[in-house]
Design a protein around this motif. Structure first.
Motif, PDB file in Angstrom:
ATOM      1  N   PRO A 357       0.814  -1.228   0.000  1.00 20.21           N
ATOM      2  CA  PRO A 357       0.000   0.000   0.000  1.00 20.21           C
ATOM      3  C   PRO A 357       0.844   1.274   0.000  1.00 20.21           C
ATOM      4  O   PRO A 357       0.446   2.278  -0.603  1.00 20.21           O
ATOM      5  N   ILE A 358       1.998   1.242   0.669  1.00 15.36           N
ATOM      6  CA  ILE A 358       2.879   2.414   0.680  1.00 15.36           C
ATOM      7  C   ILE A 358       3.496   2.608  -0.711  1.00 15.36           C
ATOM      8  O   ILE A 358       3.615   3.739  -1.207  1.00 15.36           O
ATOM      9  N   LYS A 359       3.869   1.514  -1.363  1.00 16.42           N
ATOM     10  CA  LYS A 359       4.405   1.618  -2.720  1.00 16.42           C
ATOM     11  C   LYS A 359       3.381   2.254  -3.652  1.00 16.42           C
ATOM     12  O   LYS A 359       3.728   3.068  -4.518  1.00 16.42           O
ATOM     13  N   THR A 360       2.128   1.866  -3.491  1.00 16.89           N
ATOM     14  CA  THR A 360       1.079   2.420  -4.344  1.00 16.89           C
ATOM     15  C   THR A 360       0.975   3.927  -4.157  1.00 16.89           C
ATOM     16  O   THR A 360       0.798   4.680  -5.125  1.00 16.89           O
ATOM     17  N   LEU A 361       1.103   4.381  -2.896  1.00 17.93           N
ATOM     18  CA  LEU A 361       1.064   5.830  -2.645  1.00 17.93           C
ATOM     19  C   LEU A 361       2.272   6.523  -3.274  1.00 17.93           C
ATOM     20  O   LEU A 361       2.132   7.558  -3.948  1.00 17.93           O
ATOM     21  N   LEU A 362       3.453   5.974  -3.062  1.00 15.29           N
ATOM     22  CA  LEU A 362       4.665   6.616  -3.568  1.00 15.29           C
ATOM     23  C   LEU A 362       4.700   6.607  -5.092  1.00 15.29           C
ATOM     24  O   LEU A 362       5.300   7.501  -5.709  1.00 15.29           O
ATOM     25  N   ALA A 363       4.070   5.605  -5.713  1.00 17.45           N
ATOM     26  CA  ALA A 363       4.051   5.551  -7.180  1.00 17.45           C
ATOM     27  C   ALA A 363       3.372   6.773  -7.769  1.00 17.45           C
ATOM     28  O   ALA A 363       3.698   7.201  -8.887  1.00 17.45           O
ATOM     29  N   ARG A 364       2.458   7.371  -7.024  1.00 17.85           N
ATOM     30  CA  ARG A 364       1.733   8.546  -7.527  1.00 17.85           C
ATOM     31  C   ARG A 364       2.622   9.784  -7.577  1.00 17.85           C
ATOM     32  O   ARG A 364       2.231  10.810  -8.138  1.00 17.85           O
ATOM     33  N   LEU A 365       3.828   9.706  -6.982  1.00 19.77           N
ATOM     34  CA  LEU A 365       4.738  10.856  -7.008  1.00 19.77           C
ATOM     35  C   LEU A 365       5.630  10.877  -8.240  1.00 19.77           C
ATOM     36  O   LEU A 365       6.460  11.780  -8.390  1.00 19.77           O
ATOM     37  N   GLN A 366       5.475   9.904  -9.140  1.00 15.57           N
ATOM     38  CA  GLN A 366       6.368   9.839 -10.296  1.00 15.57           C
ATOM     39  C   GLN A 366       6.269  11.087 -11.170  1.00 15.57           C
ATOM     40  O   GLN A 366       7.290  11.676 -11.546  1.00 15.57           O
ATOM     41  N   LEU A 367       5.052  11.514 -11.489  1.00 18.95           N
ATOM     42  CA  LEU A 367       4.903  12.689 -12.356  1.00 18.95           C
ATOM     43  C   LEU A 367       5.391  13.976 -11.685  1.00 18.95           C
ATOM     44  O   LEU A 367       6.116  14.753 -12.315  1.00 18.95           O
ATOM     45  N   PRO A 368       5.026  14.236 -10.417  1.00 18.98           N
ATOM     46  CA  PRO A 368       5.572  15.446  -9.791  1.00 18.98           C
ATOM     47  C   PRO A 368       7.099  15.454  -9.738  1.00 18.98           C
ATOM     48  O   PRO A 368       7.728  16.480 -10.018  1.00 18.98           O
ATOM     49  N   LEU A 369       7.717  14.329  -9.397  1.00 16.58           N
ATOM     50  CA  LEU A 369       9.174  14.297  -9.342  1.00 16.58           C
ATOM     51  C   LEU A 369       9.784  14.396 -10.727  1.00 16.58           C
ATOM     52  O   LEU A 369      10.879  14.955 -10.888  1.00 16.58           O
ATOM     53  N   GLU A 408      -6.164   1.501   5.873  1.00 16.96           N
ATOM     54  CA  GLU A 408      -6.482   2.864   5.420  1.00 16.96           C
ATOM     55  C   GLU A 408      -6.696   3.820   6.589  1.00 16.96           C
ATOM     56  O   GLU A 408      -6.532   5.032   6.436  1.00 16.96           O
ATOM     57  N   SER A 409      -7.068   3.279   7.747  1.00  7.38           N
ATOM     58  CA  SER A 409      -7.300   4.137   8.915  1.00  7.38           C
ATOM     59  C   SER A 409      -6.051   4.282   9.785  1.00  7.38           C
ATOM     60  O   SER A 409      -6.076   4.997  10.788  1.00  7.38           O
ATOM     61  N   ASP A 410      -4.952   3.630   9.406  1.00  6.75           N
ATOM     62  CA  ASP A 410      -3.710   3.745  10.166  1.00  6.75           C
ATOM     63  C   ASP A 410      -3.190   5.181  10.070  1.00  6.75           C
ATOM     64  O   ASP A 410      -3.172   5.775   8.988  1.00  6.75           O
ATOM     65  N   PRO A 411      -2.765   5.780  11.194  1.00  8.46           N
ATOM     66  CA  PRO A 411      -2.322   7.191  11.166  1.00  8.46           C
ATOM     67  C   PRO A 411      -1.200   7.458  10.173  1.00  8.46           C
ATOM     68  O   PRO A 411      -1.228   8.478   9.472  1.00  8.46           O
ATOM     69  N   LEU A 412      -0.198   6.571  10.115  1.00  7.27           N
ATOM     70  CA  LEU A 412       0.922   6.808   9.202  1.00  7.27           C
ATOM     71  C   LEU A 412       0.454   6.722   7.748  1.00  7.27           C
ATOM     72  O   LEU A 412       0.825   7.562   6.922  1.00  7.27           O
ATOM     73  N   TYR A 413      -0.349   5.732   7.432  1.00  5.26           N
ATOM     74  CA  TYR A 413      -0.843   5.599   6.055  1.00  5.26           C
ATOM     75  C   TYR A 413      -1.661   6.826   5.669  1.00  5.26           C
ATOM     76  O   TYR A 413      -1.499   7.362   4.563  1.00  5.26           O
ATOM     77  N   ARG A 414      -2.523   7.283   6.577  1.00  6.12           N
ATOM     78  CA  ARG A 414      -3.340   8.462   6.276  1.00  6.12           C
ATOM     79  C   ARG A 414      -2.461   9.687   6.054  1.00  6.12           C
ATOM     80  O   ARG A 414      -2.705  10.489   5.148  1.00  6.12           O
ATOM     81  N   GLU A 415      -1.426   9.840   6.873  1.00  3.97           N
ATOM     82  CA  GLU A 415      -0.555  11.012   6.746  1.00  3.97           C
ATOM     83  C   GLU A 415       0.199  11.000   5.417  1.00  3.97           C
ATOM     84  O   GLU A 415       0.282  12.023   4.733  1.00  3.97           O
ATOM     85  N   ILE A 416       0.770   9.834   5.050  1.00  2.00           N
ATOM     86  CA  ILE A 416       1.486   9.738   3.774  1.00  2.00           C
ATOM     87  C   ILE A 416       0.523   9.983   2.615  1.00  2.00           C
ATOM     88  O   ILE A 416       0.857  10.673   1.638  1.00  2.00           O
ATOM     89  N   SER A 417      -0.682   9.449   2.712  1.00  2.00           N
ATOM     90  CA  SER A 417      -1.689   9.660   1.664  1.00  2.00           C
ATOM     91  C   SER A 417      -2.014  11.140   1.508  1.00  2.00           C
ATOM     92  O   SER A 417      -2.130  11.652   0.386  1.00  2.00           O
ATOM     93  N   GLN A 418      -2.136  11.847   2.623  1.00  2.00           N
ATOM     94  CA  GLN A 418      -2.432  13.281   2.561  1.00  2.00           C
ATOM     95  C   GLN A 418      -1.282  14.062   1.936  1.00  2.00           C
ATOM     96  O   GLN A 418      -1.501  15.002   1.161  1.00  2.00           O
ATOM     97  N   VAL A 419      -0.044  13.672   2.275  1.00  2.00           N
ATOM     98  CA  VAL A 419       1.123  14.341   1.689  1.00  2.00           C
ATOM     99  C   VAL A 419       1.126  14.155   0.167  1.00  2.00           C
ATOM    100  O   VAL A 419       1.324  15.104  -0.599  1.00  2.00           O
ATOM    101  N   VAL A 420       0.899  12.922  -0.284  1.00  2.00           N
ATOM    102  CA  VAL A 420       0.890  12.643  -1.727  1.00  2.00           C
ATOM    103  C   VAL A 420      -0.224  13.420  -2.408  1.00  2.00           C
ATOM    104  O   VAL A 420      -0.033  14.004  -3.489  1.00  2.00           O
ATOM    105  N   ASP A 421      -1.408  13.442  -1.797  1.00  2.00           N
ATOM    106  CA  ASP A 421      -2.538  14.178  -2.390  1.00  2.00           C
ATOM    107  C   ASP A 421      -2.222  15.662  -2.529  1.00  2.00           C
ATOM    108  O   ASP A 421      -2.548  16.296  -3.546  1.00  2.00           O
ATOM    109  N   ARG A 422      -1.575  16.219  -1.522  1.00  2.00           N
ATOM    110  CA  ARG A 422      -1.243  17.652  -1.594  1.00  2.00           C
ATOM    111  C   ARG A 422      -0.195  17.928  -2.669  1.00  2.00           C
ATOM    112  O   ARG A 422      -0.261  18.957  -3.350  1.00  2.00           O
ATOM    113  N   VAL A 423       0.770  17.032  -2.821  1.00  3.48           N
ATOM    114  CA  VAL A 423       1.753  17.216  -3.894  1.00  3.48           C
ATOM    115  C   VAL A 423       1.051  17.216  -5.251  1.00  3.48           C
ATOM    116  O   VAL A 423       1.306  18.080  -6.103  1.00  3.48           O
ATOM    117  N   LEU A 424       0.165  16.263  -5.456  1.00  9.21           N
ATOM    118  CA  LEU A 424      -0.522  16.150  -6.745  1.00  9.21           C
ATOM    119  C   LEU A 424      -1.426  17.348  -7.019  1.00  9.21           C
ATOM    120  O   LEU A 424      -1.532  17.806  -8.155  1.00  9.21           O
TER     121      LEU A 424
END
Length: 756
Positions: A357-369, A408-424
């Motif tokens: 699940p973390i890989k899936t989140l980080l994969a969304r950063l490919q275009l911004p990076l 999905e309700s884990d605090p760390l997962y939610r925080e990383i998801s929010q960071v990725v969403d804000r970057v996008l």
């Protein structure tokens, strides 16, 4: 810089110089000679500026080694400048021996641009490709005209790639000319920077002059007017309502792109992303960033929410251009960066440090990076770039994270998801968003780790306390065994040792340790107590008299330290006093007996002397035999304590001892506290854990999860067997982006060596 550290390979462009020279048209020869003369003069002039810069840099150098390297480079460049200019001119001549491009950029990318190992190489690559890209952007129209004119003078098709005076050829000619110089990396980058400022950024006038020279020789003299008319017709409003670059086909006969090299309407060119060899000037980086921004905005439509896959950006650009009925090509540096970022994310998404699940989140950063890398060519060589730091921080925080049923309700997962969403949603071209998100995420992680550290501290303290207790008991037992073994001690002394001094030594060992003065003092007290009841009498009478006051005081302090019952304390002191009374009485008795024997001996000698005065016949008085006593010295007691420290934990192992040379046994001494591991209990039970502490007293290793809870503990031998059987596997250390970059570069270099 050694030969293996080439920035750009000239094999394709200059290899023809080793073959039979191609006969050039008179106009081409004139152009070659004039171009060489102009470029040679510009290169000569840049060395003075290089001298000034290097001297200034050397004066501000941070260390002696760097300063020496810069001064050495300065001296070498002064000596070699004439040879550099000559090699540069020869390379320009060789570039006019044009051959048709044989392959697409895929091989060029693999064999040239990523033949890197260190950041030094990457910085040179970026510097060279950046100056080429800038020149192509600023001089696109003039370069296209020169290509078209040269195309009429050569038997092979002249493209952007094989243009003998294209920015690639000019830059490569200089890079090849300075390649043999073994100089400091900062000096080499300075040399490239001055070449960019003195030559590459001045190419507009140079190309004007080259085109004018060919016009004067009758080579497509009306080309510029024809292209101007074609552009006006292409940009004119169409009947049907649509206007602009994507509204209609290119006019018949037009083969050139719009000014600046942006996407052009499909007509003469098929719609889509074309290779650089198609004859269309590459789109500026600004246009590419616009396309990537559009793709970033619609990333959810082509990126599965539950699958971590790197994006094929080239394919997405192809689809977008086809939909818009436009044709475009990419600059070499931009095409290379797209492929490099794609390979980096392929590595990231295969990294076993991260849960899916973390890989899936980080994969969304490919275009911004990718947008960051396109806009800032120092992205790959600048380790402190905020975008890289954010990616590293996200990955580092998630290293020990595991996906539960409701992850999905884990605090760390939610925080990383929010960071990725804000970057996008928020990142366009301002990289400050990465710094802001990084600071916010670090604050979140600090709060999370503080809670985990509290639990981890309790776990470690508890284990440390048990270890100290276990070690202390083993060490005290070793001291007691050494003092009591095979010795007949009065019962009261045995009571003192086992009821009082055993506890005194235990408390001192736990609180102060075996290296403390208090430990040495208490061990010496136990030894003195044993000696005091075994010392031979009457010879040790005076020594014992001197010892007893101090010994009694130390024994009294020990009684107070262990809070012994007063009645029992009085009993022990009384019993010990009785032992000493008996020993002194024995000493007195033995002394009197010895004196009596001496008197009798003297009388005997006097009688014998009267009979025989020979001195040789005088007999010595017999000595009363003394019982030998052996009490361990302090050095011996220290040794048994040290051996108890080493031997105690191993005595409990059920496994066979491994040899010292076993690599897994040796690995247990190199594991760093804080390292992450994957622990496999069974096929169905495996999880990640971190080495929280190594309890040195008993060689015990404590492992916790990311929340600080203990999940495993091993003795050193158990740990070695766990490593040996792959039950416990270390996860990779180091920042994710740096590991990915190193892996990608290493793989490309390996492919290149295999192709040779």
């Amino acid at each position: 810089m050694k030969d293996s550290n080439k920035v750009v390979s000239l094999a394709e462009r200059l290899d023809s110089s080793a073959r039979k020279p191609v006969r050039l048209a008179a106009a081409v020869v004139a152009l070659r000679d004039k171009a060489r003369e102009l470029l040679q003069e510009q290169v000569k002039q840049l060395f003075g500026k290089v001298d000034d810069s290097l001297f200034s840099m050397a004066e501000r150098a941070h260390g002696q080694e760097e300063q020496d390297g810069l001064f050495q480079a300065l001296r070498l460049l002064r000596v070699e400048r004439r040879h550099i200019v000559e090699r540069f001119a020869a390379n320009i001549d060789a570039a006019f021996q044009v051959c048709s491009p044989e392959r697409e950029k895929e091989e060029a990318f693999a064999s040239d641009n990523l033949s890197l190992v260190h950041n030094d190489d990457l910085e040179q690559l970026v510097a060279a490709d950046t100056m080429v890209a800038n020149a192509k952007r600023d001089c696109a129209e003039l370069i296209t005209e020169l290509c078209l004119r040269l195309d009429t003078l050569y038997s092979v098709k002249i493209y952007d790639k094989n243009n003998p005076l294209g920015p690639d050829a000019i830059c490569d000619a200089f890079v090849e000319a300075v390649r043999p110089l073994d100089i400091h990396i900062r000096a080499r980058l300075t040399l490239l920077k001055k070449f960019e400022q003195g030559v590459m950024s001045q190419l507009k006038d140079f190309y004007e002059h080259c085109n004018q020279l060919l016009v004067e020789r009758g080579v497509l003299p009306s080309l510029r007017e024809q292209r101007r008319v074609a552009r006006q017709q292409r940009n004119a409003p169409r009947s049907g309502g649509a206007t602009g670059a994507g509204a209609g086909p290119v006019q018949s006969g037009s083969t050139a792109p719009t000014q600046g090299g942006g996407p052009v309407s499909a007509g003469h060119f098929p719609p889509g992303l074309l290779p650089a060899t198609a004859g269309i000037a590459p789109m500026p980086s600004s246009d590419l960033l616009t396309y990537l921004g559009e793709l970033q905005g619609s990333a959810h439509s082509f990126q599965p929410a539950d699958e971590a896959q790197p994006l094929n950006v080239g394919e997405l650009l192809q689809q977008r251009l086809v939909q818009a009925n436009q044709a475009a090509s990419l600059a070499k540096v931009d095409s290379d960066i797209i492929k490099l970022v794609e390979m980096l994310f392929s590595f990231i998404l295969e990294d076993r440090n991260l849960a899916d699940p973390i890989k899936t989140l980080l994969a969304r950063l490919q275009l911004p990076l990718l947008k960051v890398a396109i806009a800032d060519k120092s992205f790959f060589s600048k380790g402190g770039h905020p975008a890289r730091k954010l990616l590293n921080e996200l990955a580092d925080a998630a290293t020990g994270w595991q996906a539960g049923e409701n992850f999905e309700s884990d605090p760390l997962y939610r925080e990383i998801s929010q960071v990725v969403d804000r970057v996008l949603s928020e990142f366009d071209q301002d990289v400050n968003i990465f710094s802001l998100l990084l600071e916010s995420f670090r604050q979140f992680i600090a709060r999370e780790r503080k809670r985990a550290e509290m639990l981890e501290r309790r776990v470690v303290d508890e284990a440390d306390g048990r270890a100290k207790t276990q070690a202390a008991r083993a060490r005290v037992a070793a001291v007691m065994d050494a003092l009591v073994a095979e010795r007949e001690l009065p019962q009261v002394v045995q009571d003192w040792l086992h009821k009082v001094w055993n506890n005194v030594l235990f408390l001192t060992c736990v609180k102060e340790g075996t290296e403390s003065e208090a430990w040495s003092r208490d061990v010496r007290t136990a030894r003195d107590l044993v000696w005091s009841v075994l010392a031979p009498m009457p010879d040790s009478r005076q020594q014992l008299l001197g010892l007893l006051p101090t010994l009694q005081e130390r024994l009294r302090e020990g009684v107070e330290a262990v809070s012994l019952n007063p009645f029992e304390a009085r009993t022990l002191f009384s019993g010990l006093k009785e032992v000493y009374r008996e020993r002194f009485a024995l000493a007195k008795q033995l002394t009197e007996e010895r004196e009596r024997q001496v008197r009798e001996q003297v009388a005997q000698e006097m009688r014998e002397a009267a009979e025989n005065t020979s001195e040789s016949d005088v007999q010595q008085a017999p000595e009363i035999p003394q019982e030998a006593v052996s009490v361990p010295q302090m050095e011996e007691l220290e040794q048994v304590v040290a051996e108890a420290e080493v031997a105690a934990p191993e005595a409990e192992q059920g496994e066979a001892q491994l040899p010292e040379s076993d690599p897994h046994w040796q690995m247990t001494y190199r594991l760093a506290q804080g390292s992450w591991f994957e622990l496999k209990r069974s096929d169905d039970e495996q999880f990640r854990c971190r080495l929280a502490a190594v309890i040195r007293d008993i060689d015990q290793f404590i492992f916790v999860n990311r929340n600080g809870a203990k999940v495993a503990e091993f003795s050193r031998l158990e740990l070695a067997y766990a490593l040996r059987g792959a039950q416990l596997m270390p996860l990779d250390d180091g920042m994710l982006f740096e590991r990915a970059l190193q892996s990608v570069i290493g793989n490309v270099r390996k492919k290149r060596s295999e192709q040779r």
